[in-house]
Design a protein around this motif. Structure first.
Motif, PDB file in Angstrom:
ATOM      1  N   SER A 125      76.398 -39.380 -20.323  1.00  0.00           N
ATOM      2  CA  SER A 125      76.060 -38.174 -19.562  1.00  0.00           C
ATOM      3  C   SER A 125      74.565 -37.895 -19.544  1.00  0.00           C
ATOM      4  N   MET A 126      73.817 -38.519 -20.457  1.00  0.00           N
ATOM      5  CA  MET A 126      72.375 -38.301 -20.512  1.00  0.00           C
ATOM      6  C   MET A 126      71.609 -39.199 -19.547  1.00  0.00           C
ATOM      7  N   VAL A 127      72.292 -40.141 -18.915  1.00  0.00           N
ATOM      8  CA  VAL A 127      71.646 -41.039 -17.953  1.00  0.00           C
ATOM      9  C   VAL A 127      71.622 -40.350 -16.595  1.00  0.00           C
ATOM     10  N   PRO A 128      70.472 -40.239 -15.938  1.00  0.00           N
ATOM     11  CA  PRO A 128      70.408 -39.589 -14.620  1.00  0.00           C
ATOM     12  C   PRO A 128      71.328 -40.287 -13.618  1.00  0.00           C
ATOM     13  N   PHE A 129      72.025 -39.469 -12.836  1.00  0.00           N
ATOM     14  CA  PHE A 129      73.002 -40.014 -11.891  1.00  0.00           C
ATOM     15  C   PHE A 129      72.351 -40.921 -10.861  1.00  0.00           C
ATOM     16  N   VAL A 130      71.131 -40.616 -10.465  1.00  0.00           N
ATOM     17  CA  VAL A 130      70.468 -41.387  -9.407  1.00  0.00           C
ATOM     18  C   VAL A 130      70.202 -42.825  -9.846  1.00  0.00           C
ATOM     19  N   THR A 131      70.138 -43.094 -11.160  1.00  0.00           N
ATOM     20  CA  THR A 131      69.844 -44.448 -11.634  1.00  0.00           C
ATOM     21  C   THR A 131      71.004 -45.402 -11.414  1.00  0.00           C
ATOM     22  N   TYR A 132      72.233 -44.886 -11.407  1.00  0.00           N
ATOM     23  CA  TYR A 132      73.372 -45.772 -11.158  1.00  0.00           C
ATOM     24  C   TYR A 132      74.108 -45.394  -9.868  1.00  0.00           C
ATOM     25  N   LEU A 133      73.410 -44.738  -8.958  1.00  0.00           N
ATOM     26  CA  LEU A 133      74.016 -44.373  -7.680  1.00  0.00           C
ATOM     27  C   LEU A 133      74.355 -45.610  -6.850  1.00  0.00           C
ATOM     28  N   LEU A 134      73.396 -46.531  -6.713  1.00  0.00           N
ATOM     29  CA  LEU A 134      73.620 -47.735  -5.911  1.00  0.00           C
ATOM     30  C   LEU A 134      74.679 -48.645  -6.528  1.00  0.00           C
ATOM     31  N   PRO A 135      74.645 -48.945  -7.852  1.00  0.00           N
ATOM     32  CA  PRO A 135      75.737 -49.746  -8.434  1.00  0.00           C
ATOM     33  C   PRO A 135      77.109 -49.100  -8.260  1.00  0.00           C
ATOM     34  N   LEU A 136      77.177 -47.777  -8.361  1.00  0.00           N
ATOM     35  CA  LEU A 136      78.451 -47.088  -8.186  1.00  0.00           C
ATOM     36  C   LEU A 136      78.969 -47.243  -6.763  1.00  0.00           C
ATOM     37  N   PHE A 137      78.062 -47.174  -5.798  1.00  0.00           N
ATOM     38  CA  PHE A 137      78.469 -47.361  -4.409  1.00  0.00           C
ATOM     39  C   PHE A 137      78.943 -48.792  -4.171  1.00  0.00           C
ATOM     40  N   ASN A 138      78.281 -49.763  -4.794  1.00  0.00           N
ATOM     41  CA  ASN A 138      78.713 -51.156  -4.666  1.00  0.00           C
ATOM     42  C   ASN A 138      80.091 -51.369  -5.292  1.00  0.00           C
ATOM     43  N   ILE A 139      80.364 -50.691  -6.389  1.00  0.00           N
ATOM     44  CA  ILE A 139      81.690 -50.781  -7.016  1.00  0.00           C
ATOM     45  C   ILE A 139      82.755 -50.251  -6.069  1.00  0.00           C
ATOM     46  N   LEU A 140      82.459 -49.125  -5.388  1.00  0.00           N
ATOM     47  CA  LEU A 140      83.410 -48.595  -4.411  1.00  0.00           C
ATOM     48  C   LEU A 140      83.679 -49.606  -3.299  1.00  0.00           C
ATOM     49  N   LEU A 141      82.632 -50.265  -2.842  1.00  0.00           N
ATOM     50  CA  LEU A 141      82.807 -51.267  -1.793  1.00  0.00           C
ATOM     51  C   LEU A 141      83.679 -52.432  -2.271  1.00  0.00           C
ATOM     52  N   ARG A 142      83.472 -52.861  -3.505  1.00  0.00           N
ATOM     53  CA  ARG A 142      84.280 -53.955  -4.045  1.00  0.00           C
ATOM     54  C   ARG A 142      85.732 -53.540  -4.216  1.00  0.00           C
ATOM     55  N   ILE A 143      85.957 -52.312  -4.695  1.00  0.00           N
ATOM     56  CA  ILE A 143      87.335 -51.820  -4.823  1.00  0.00           C
ATOM     57  C   ILE A 143      88.006 -51.775  -3.460  1.00  0.00           C
ATOM     58  N   GLN A 144      87.268 -51.362  -2.463  1.00  0.00           N
ATOM     59  CA  GLN A 144      87.810 -51.302  -1.105  1.00  0.00           C
ATOM     60  C   GLN A 144      88.150 -52.696  -0.582  1.00  0.00           C
ATOM     61  N   GLN A 145      87.307 -53.687  -0.900  1.00  0.00           N
ATOM     62  CA  GLN A 145      87.564 -55.053  -0.447  1.00  0.00           C
ATOM     63  C   GLN A 145      88.742 -55.681  -1.187  1.00  0.00           C
ATOM     64  N   TRP A 146      88.819 -55.483  -2.498  1.00  0.00           N
ATOM     65  CA  TRP A 146      89.855 -56.128  -3.296  1.00  0.00           C
ATOM     66  C   TRP A 146      91.230 -55.495  -3.093  1.00  0.00           C
ATOM     67  N   SER A 147      91.266 -54.160  -3.018  1.00  0.00           N
ATOM     68  CA  SER A 147      92.549 -53.470  -2.946  1.00  0.00           C
ATOM     69  C   SER A 147      93.005 -53.159  -1.534  1.00  0.00           C
ATOM     70  N   GLY A 148      92.063 -53.137  -0.599  1.00  0.00           N
ATOM     71  CA  GLY A 148      92.400 -52.743   0.759  1.00  0.00           C
ATOM     72  C   GLY A 148      92.548 -51.241   0.933  1.00  0.00           C
ATOM     73  N   ILE A 149      92.272 -50.474  -0.126  1.00  0.00           N
ATOM     74  CA  ILE A 149      92.346 -49.009  -0.065  1.00  0.00           C
ATOM     75  C   ILE A 149      90.996 -48.472   0.395  1.00  0.00           C
ATOM     76  N   PRO A 150      90.927 -47.698   1.468  1.00  0.00           N
ATOM     77  CA  PRO A 150      89.640 -47.170   1.941  1.00  0.00           C
ATOM     78  C   PRO A 150      88.989 -46.270   0.896  1.00  0.00           C
ATOM     79  N   MET A 151      87.716 -46.490   0.666  1.00  0.00           N
ATOM     80  CA  MET A 151      86.954 -45.683  -0.275  1.00  0.00           C
ATOM     81  C   MET A 151      85.804 -44.944   0.408  1.00  0.00           C
ATOM     82  N   ILE A 152      85.192 -45.581   1.382  1.00  0.00           N
ATOM     83  CA  ILE A 152      84.089 -44.954   2.101  1.00  0.00           C
ATOM     84  C   ILE A 152      84.681 -44.002   3.148  1.00  0.00           C
ATOM     85  N   ASN A 153      84.049 -42.829   3.276  1.00  0.00           N
ATOM     86  CA  ASN A 153      84.521 -41.796   4.216  1.00  0.00           C
ATOM     87  C   ASN A 153      85.923 -41.304   3.872  1.00  0.00           C
TER      88      ASN A 153
END
Length: 291
Positions: A125-153
């Motif tokens: 919780s002490m790590v600023p959110f903006v530092t892992y914003l891009l990796p978190l978004f990439n994880i969402l994209l990978r989850i969307q690709q692997w599972s077929g469940i929409p994550m974006i929008n």
């Protein structure tokens, strides 16, 4: 009588009175400083566009108008409100459940692994959110690709990163120390399951802490801008925080509509805070920090 009055009026009492007066003056100035932006936004929403841009500015509308509110409260802005309430309300329900359950397990079934997980969450919780914003978004994209469940929008894509909320885990862990172990042992002897003990005994005992956590999370997520701005890439998925940016153009700002929309956005949080502020005080300032 005059002598007794003179005796009671001592230098120490005069200093205390002077200190009290100065304290109230400082508090009044601080309250005025914090109040002025809200006052200006409300007054600006009741002005015409021409008066709002007038120099010097007027501190009270010369031409009182409510025409800005129907213009702002369109179907699109109403959808922004719906998105905000779904996002903040869904996040609040999930955070209250996961945080209270994790806090219950960490405290009432103590282990080295549980304590290690707790301190890991607290450190994260002490790590600023903006530092892992891009990796978190990439994880969402990978989850969307692997599972077929929409994550974006999607609402789920906005809510997913907050399934585990470190501050909520900390608050619920501290609250669990106030629950007597003897009561839980008695329930186990009577044949109650662990989840039954958690839901029927523990949660009612820490209801003030749960309410405080729910209010805090709802307000935080209602005001959230950065993550919804990244995940919601279509207008119909924007929350109100992102929808406000619609009135700010590259070369021109519709100040009369922007201030009116800001007033509409503030009203729900203002009402919720006034109605439920005692739960925040009781849940955080008293029981929430025991242990």
């Amino acid at each position: 009588r005059q002598r007794s009055a003179r005796r009671t009026w001592t230098p120490a009492r005069a200093r205390r009175l002077t200190g009290t007066v100065l304290l109230y003056i400082v508090l009044a100035l601080g309250a005025l400083i914090f109040f002025m932006p809200f006052y200006w936004v409300v007054i600006a929403s009741l002005k015409t566009p021409a008066e709002l841009r007038a120099i010097p500015p007027t501190w009270w509308p010369q031409t009182f108008t409510l025409a800005n509110y129907p213009e702002v409260w369109s179907g699109e802005f109403a959808r922004y409100f719906l998105n905000s309430f779904i996002y903040s309300g869904g996040t609040t329900l999930i955070v209250v459940f996961t945080s209270s359950l994790i806090g219950y397990v960490i405290v009432k079934d103590a282990s080295r692994l549980g304590n290690l997980i707790f301190w890991f969450l607290l450190a994260a919780s002490m790590v600023p959110f903006v530092t892992y914003l891009l990796p978190l978004f990439n994880i969402l994209l990978r989850i969307q690709q692997w599972s077929g469940i929409p994550m974006i929008n999607t609402y789920w894509g906005m809510i997913l990163p907050w399934v585990i909320f470190p501050f909520g885990v900390f608050l619920m862990r501290q609250a669990m120390f106030s629950v007597p172990n003897d009561l839980l042992d008695a329930a186990r002897i009577d044949g109650a399951s662990e989840f039954g003990i958690y839901s029927r005994i523990v949660l009612p005992l820490i209801s003030h802490n749960v309410a405080a956590l729910a209010i805090i999370v709802f307000i935080f997520k209602y005001d959230d801008l950065l993550w919804p701005l990244v995940v919601a890439q279509r207008t119909e998925m924007y929350p109100v925080t992102v929808g406000l940016v619609e009135y700010v153009g590259q070369f021109f700002v519709e100040y009369h509509l922007y201030t009116t929309a800001a007033v509409l956005v503030i009203i729900p949080i203002f009402v919720i805070y006034l109605a439920l502020q005692r739960y925040i005080i009781e849940g955080v300032a008293t029981q929430g920090l025991k242990g």
